[in-house]
Design a protein around this motif. Structure first.
Motif, PDB file in Angstrom:
ATOM      1  N   GLN A 222       0.834  -1.199   0.000  1.00 56.54           N
ATOM      2  CA  GLN A 222       0.000   0.000   0.000  1.00 56.54           C
ATOM      3  C   GLN A 222       0.868   1.249   0.000  1.00 56.54           C
ATOM      4  O   GLN A 222       1.890   1.299   0.677  1.00 56.54           O
ATOM      5  CB  GLN A 222      -0.921   0.011   1.230  1.00 56.54           C
ATOM      6  CG  GLN A 222      -1.830   1.206   1.321  1.00 56.54           C
ATOM      7  CD  GLN A 222      -2.819   1.301   0.170  1.00 56.54           C
ATOM      8  OE1 GLN A 222      -3.273   0.308  -0.367  1.00 56.54           O
ATOM      9  NE2 GLN A 222      -3.145   2.511  -0.236  1.00 56.54           N
TER      10      GLN A 222
ATOM     11  N   TYR B 280      -2.594   2.039  -4.285  1.00 59.89           N
ATOM     12  CA  TYR B 280      -2.103   0.670  -4.204  1.00 59.89           C
ATOM     13  C   TYR B 280      -0.840   0.553  -5.048  1.00 59.89           C
ATOM     14  O   TYR B 280      -0.846   0.867  -6.238  1.00 59.89           O
ATOM     15  CB  TYR B 280      -3.159  -0.325  -4.695  1.00 59.89           C
ATOM     16  CG  TYR B 280      -2.724  -1.751  -4.567  1.00 59.89           C
ATOM     17  CD1 TYR B 280      -2.735  -2.392  -3.331  1.00 59.89           C
ATOM     18  CD2 TYR B 280      -2.275  -2.472  -5.665  1.00 59.89           C
ATOM     19  CE1 TYR B 280      -2.318  -3.699  -3.192  1.00 59.89           C
ATOM     20  CE2 TYR B 280      -1.859  -3.786  -5.545  1.00 59.89           C
ATOM     21  CZ  TYR B 280      -1.890  -4.399  -4.306  1.00 59.89           C
ATOM     22  OH  TYR B 280      -1.467  -5.699  -4.174  1.00 59.89           O
TER      23      TYR B 280
ATOM     24  N   ALA C 290      -6.847  -2.818   2.290  1.00 58.46           N
ATOM     25  CA  ALA C 290      -6.800  -2.038   1.052  1.00 58.46           C
ATOM     26  C   ALA C 290      -7.052  -2.952  -0.139  1.00 58.46           C
ATOM     27  O   ALA C 290      -6.517  -4.050  -0.214  1.00 58.46           O
ATOM     28  CB  ALA C 290      -5.450  -1.361   0.908  1.00 58.46           C
TER      29      ALA C 290
ATOM     30  N   ASN D 167      -8.551   2.197  -5.450  1.00 59.04           N
ATOM     31  CA  ASN D 167      -7.449   2.523  -4.539  1.00 59.04           C
ATOM     32  C   ASN D 167      -6.258   3.019  -5.355  1.00 59.04           C
ATOM     33  O   ASN D 167      -5.381   2.256  -5.723  1.00 59.04           O
ATOM     34  CB  ASN D 167      -7.066   1.285  -3.718  1.00 59.04           C
ATOM     35  CG  ASN D 167      -5.949   1.545  -2.738  1.00 59.04           C
ATOM     36  OD1 ASN D 167      -5.473   2.658  -2.585  1.00 59.04           O
ATOM     37  ND2 ASN D 167      -5.507   0.492  -2.065  1.00 59.04           N
TER      38      ASN D 167
ATOM     39  N   THR E  93      -0.394  -3.490   4.220  1.00 60.46           N
ATOM     40  CA  THR E  93      -1.825  -3.739   4.129  1.00 60.46           C
ATOM     41  C   THR E  93      -2.014  -5.242   4.267  1.00 60.46           C
ATOM     42  O   THR E  93      -1.042  -5.991   4.397  1.00 60.46           O
ATOM     43  CB  THR E  93      -2.420  -3.215   2.804  1.00 60.46           C
ATOM     44  OG1 THR E  93      -3.849  -3.298   2.876  1.00 60.46           O
ATOM     45  CG2 THR E  93      -1.911  -3.976   1.606  1.00 60.46           C
TER      46      THR E  93
ATOM     47  N   SER F 116       1.203   5.424   0.702  1.00 57.20           N
ATOM     48  CA  SER F 116       0.644   6.493   1.522  1.00 57.20           C
ATOM     49  C   SER F 116       1.123   7.816   0.957  1.00 57.20           C
ATOM     50  O   SER F 116       2.323   8.042   0.820  1.00 57.20           O
ATOM     51  CB  SER F 116       1.109   6.360   2.974  1.00 57.20           C
ATOM     52  OG  SER F 116       0.720   7.497   3.713  1.00 57.20           O
TER      53      SER F 116
ATOM     54  N   SER G 220      -6.696  -4.084  -4.062  1.00 58.76           N
ATOM     55  CA  SER G 220      -5.681  -3.969  -5.106  1.00 58.76           C
ATOM     56  C   SER G 220      -6.259  -3.395  -6.398  1.00 58.76           C
ATOM     57  O   SER G 220      -5.539  -3.191  -7.364  1.00 58.76           O
ATOM     58  CB  SER G 220      -5.053  -5.335  -5.379  1.00 58.76           C
ATOM     59  OG  SER G 220      -6.041  -6.250  -5.804  1.00 58.76           O
TER      60      SER G 220
END
Length: 138
Positions: A36, A89, A79, A86, A53, A38, A81
């Motif tokens: 994941q 990802y 999270a 997302n 994640t 950020s 994929s």
């Protein structure tokens, strides 16, 4: 109201909120991975920082320690994929790339809780080898 939160990454050592009680826990059929991104607290939109994640993994158990369930109905963030849902990802990467983030804090916290998470321990071992080689060559 009682709310339990399952911490499988930085929440293990840095909750960022007050809590009344802390217990080891586990989740079946998931594994902890550094996939994941950020963009707010560990990176930027241009350079997202890797965080862990959970991803589905039949037969695996993501746990900070062996224990019998003490509570159920726990809030767990997983999270997806799916890049449409997302955008942060990141997916799989080399161990060297993954290791550039908060690896050693997570490894230390897991060891203190008695957990030997294979993915986290493998990444930490690789980083230690890389750092050792860099020191030898300088």
């Amino acid at each position: 109201m009682v709310l339990w939160v399952f911490g499988y990454g930085s929440l293990i050592w840095k909750a960022g909120f007050k809590y009344d009680e802390r217990l080891p826990g586990f989740i079946k059929d998931y594994r902890r991975v550094f996939y994941q991104g950020s963009t707010d607290h560990r990176g930027t939109p241009e350079y997202p920082g890797r965080t862990v994640t959970l991803e589905p993994a039949d037969g695996e158990i993501c746990e900070p320690a062996d224990s019998a369930p003490a509570v159920s109905n726990v809030l767990v963030y997983v999270a997806t994929s799916n890049k449409k849902l997302n955008k942060n990802y990141l997916g799989p990467a080399s161990l060297e790339e993954i290791a550039k983030d908060y690896l050693f804090q997570l490894e230390k916290a897991l060891v203190e809780l008695g957990c030997k998470d294979a993915h986290v321990m493998d990444v930490a071992k690789e980083v230690k080898c890389i750092l050792s080689e860099k020191v030898k060559s300088s």
